[in-house]
Design an enzyme around this catalytic site. Structure first.
Site, PDB file in Angstrom:
ATOM      1  CG  HIS A  66       3.402  53.796  37.032  1.00 31.36           C
ATOM      2  ND1 HIS A  66       3.662  53.613  38.367  1.00 31.36           N
ATOM      3  CD2 HIS A  66       4.508  53.403  36.384  1.00 31.36           C
ATOM      4  CE1 HIS A  66       4.866  53.128  38.510  1.00 31.36           C
ATOM      5  NE2 HIS A  66       5.411  52.984  37.321  1.00 31.36           N
ATOM      6  CB  CYS A 120      16.016  58.969  19.836  1.00 28.55           C
ATOM      7  SG  CYS A 120      17.228  59.624  20.985  1.00 28.55           S
TER       8      CYS A 120
HETATM    9  C1  PEP Z   1      15.829  63.195  24.888  1.00 24.81           C
HETATM   10  O1  PEP Z   1      16.328  63.907  25.766  1.00 24.81           O
HETATM   11  O2  PEP Z   1      15.263  63.644  23.882  1.00 24.81           O
HETATM   12  C2  PEP Z   1      15.884  61.725  25.003  1.00 24.81           C
HETATM   13  C3  PEP Z   1      15.531  60.941  24.006  1.00 24.81           C
HETATM   14  O3  PEP Z   1      16.265  61.207  26.185  1.00 24.81           O
HETATM   15  P1  PEP Z   1      15.368  61.148  27.514  1.00 24.81           P
HETATM   16  O4  PEP Z   1      13.979  61.576  27.138  1.00 24.81           O
HETATM   17  O5  PEP Z   1      15.455  59.745  27.993  1.00 24.81           O
HETATM   18  O6  PEP Z   1      16.069  62.121  28.404  1.00 24.81           O
END
Ligand code: PEP
Ligand code: MG
Length: 533
Positions: free
Chosen positions: A182, A493
């Site tokens: 957090h 992403c």
């Molecule tokens: C990733 O794995 O790059 C992703 C965007 O998902 P998370 O970080 O939520 O696993």
């Protein structure tokens, strides 16, 4: 003059701080024992009430994430299961402070030894609750850190963070800690430099004497104690270059992202809680490239209406711009009580789409909420942790079934484009097997950890967990090239998309669509402007 001592860890919030170290682990609390068990019990009750009152007062001035953390702590303080063992110890003759400390330490140990990063990160919240009450029990308050100090210790409590005045600078340097905690989240959103998992580099022991100036380089994850003159000079150069880059980045925030050679790059944002969009001007981004939905799955599984409202809020905020919502990616480092299962190796277990397909009664609720929300904007839906195409087909079939069922009941709905996360090597190596998906979104956090066999939450192997390793970049380039050939949109992403150091490699690999944390938007656009592709 003592020798410089260098410690290296992982950056949890980029930035620089120069100042005196403040020892977080030095909590000297004097408690005056009472006459009898009844008075001890009353003292503990009063202290819990005082601590609750202090947290409630902090909530009034806290926003979003900070308020959520404080609400969680107030709920914990009001939970008899937490305080019960302490009151039982008082009844059998223990003083209130020892009883409370012992009961809470047992609880903290349970969290700390969890093999899941999420629970280990929550240990800091419970430690904070322990110290809040101990502080209220004692006559003397806690020593406050001087302005601009670097708070150094095992871990730091969220309330300690919130009570600290960061306007005069300062930072956080932790021996333990986690980038998923957090406090790390708060530090990133408020721009407070923070490093976790610090270890001594080279010869030398953990610092015994914390006096003097320290240099915290939370861009690269290091700290130097008792620095030499040359180190101070070099640090100040890096610090002013970082500040200059950040100031310069502000200019880029409101402009579309283009490379030095004029190539347009789409930059979207990653969000979790729907309230995340409240602080973002939609004009500064190209939409939402990833909405993580597991954070809606709190203590109880969210019902269809709750999810529908959350998705609709984000879609309406984005207007015509696309919003990519990911179906729940519970498991791995994101356990959801009542949904995920305890596993020896959760990153390789029943997480993401695997769990959703194993629990269709939970998954179908989310699917209905998404189909209904789709009429309120430009929705795209993607599935996490796809490893084989049959998973995509099963999930898509469930969307089709739920759409028919909603239509039969006369409920307004719309089928969004359905895509997949590319984060399991089996997909990145053979993307042609997934050509029926409407789009690909590369999850570089997981793709990197699976390609390099280096857990994303383990500081001991952090040097291996690099998206810029040629093995990872080759896969990113291959997936991007495949998407170009087949006219399947490809974006990225993972956190690398917002990392100025990784952006040149990602653009060279062919990517033209990145999704980044909102706090990284300006720096990402500035970094793009520096690349010649
Ligand atoms: C990733 O794995 O790059 C992703 C965007 O998902 P998370 O970080 O939520 O696993
Ligand atoms: Mg992932």
């Amino acid at each position: 003059m003592s020798e410089p001592l260098r410690l290296q860890g992982i950056s949890a919030s980029a930035g620089y701080a120069e100042g005196p170290l403040f020892d977080l682990d030095r909590i000297a609390i004097a408690y005056a024992c009472k006459e009898n068990a009844d008075d001890e019990k009353a003292a503990l009750e009063t202290a819990i009430a005082i601590a609750t009152g202090r947290l409630a007062a902090l909530i009034k001035v806290a926003d979003g994430d900070a308020a959520d953390i404080l609400e969680f702590q107030i709920a914990m303080l009001g939970d008899d299961a937490l305080s019960g063992p302490a009151f039982a110890a008082i009844a059998s003759g223990h003083p209130a402070d020892a009883a409370w400390r012992q009961a809470l330490d047992a609880e903290i140990a349970g969290y700390e030894t969890s093999d899941q990063d999420y629970f280990r990160a929550r240990a800091a919240d419970i430690r904070d609750i322990r110290d809040q009450v101990l502080r209220a029990l004692a006559e003397d308050g806690e020593v406050q850190a001087p302005a601009g100090a670097i708070l150094y210790g095992e871990d730091i409590a969220p309330t300690r963070f919130l009570e600290t005045d960061w306007s005069g600078g300062g930072g956080i340097a932790l021996k333990a800690g986690s980038t998923a905690s957090h406090v790390a989240m708060l530090a990133r959103s408020r721009g407070v430099p923070m490093v976790v998992g610090l270890r001594v580099v080279g010869p030398g022991n953990s610092p015994a004497n914390l006096a003097g100036i320290a240099l915290l380089d939370a861009e690269h994850g290091g700290i130097v104690l008792s620095p030499s003159k040359a180190e101070i000079d070099a640090f100040r150069r890096s610090s002013s270059s970082f500040a200059a880059r950040r100031d310069r980045a502000g200019i880029f925030l409101t402009r579309p992202a283009v490379t030095r050679t004029g190539v347009a790059v789409r930059v979207q944002v990653n969000i979790a809680d729907p309230s995340d969009v409240d602080g973002i001007d939609i004009a500064t981004c190209d939409g939402v490239g990833l909405m993580r939905t597991e954070f809606l799955f709190g203590k109880t599984l969210p019902d269809e209406e709750t999810q529908y409202r959350a998705y609709r809020k984000v879609l309406e905020w984005a207007g015509e711009k696309p919003v990519t919502i990911r179906t729940v990616d519970a498991g791995g480092d994101k356990p959801v009580p009542g949904f995920t299962v305890a596993e020896g190796n959760p990153f390789l277990g029943l997480r993401g789409i695997r769990l959703s397909l194993a629990r269709p009664e939970v998954f179908r609720v989310q699917i209905r909420a998404l189909l209904r929300a789709a009429i309120h904007g430009s929705l795209k839906v993607m599935f996490p942790m796809i490893a084989i195409v049959e998973e995509y087909r099963q999930a898509a079939a469930m969307f089709a079934e739920e759409q028919v069922a909603l239509a039969a009941r006369g409920v307004p709905q719309k089928m969004p484009p359905l895509g997949i996360m590319v984060e399991v090597p089996s997909v990145a190596i053979v993307p042609e097997a997934f050509a029926e998906a409407a789009f690909f979104s590369i999850g570089s956090n997981d793709l990197t950890q699976y390609v390099m066999a280096a857990a994303r939450d383990n500081t001991a192997v952090a040097h291996l967990n690099s998206v810029r390793h040629p093995a990872v970049l080759r896969l990113v380039a291959a997936v991007t090239a495949f998407g170009m050939r087949e006219a399947i949109p490809v974006s990225l992403c993972g956190d690398a998309g917002g990392d100025p150091a990784a952006i040149p490699s990602l653009l060279e690999a062919g990517l033209r669509d990145l999704s980044v944390a909102p706090a990284q938007l300006a720096m990402a656009k500035a970094a793009i402007a520096d690349v010649s592709v």
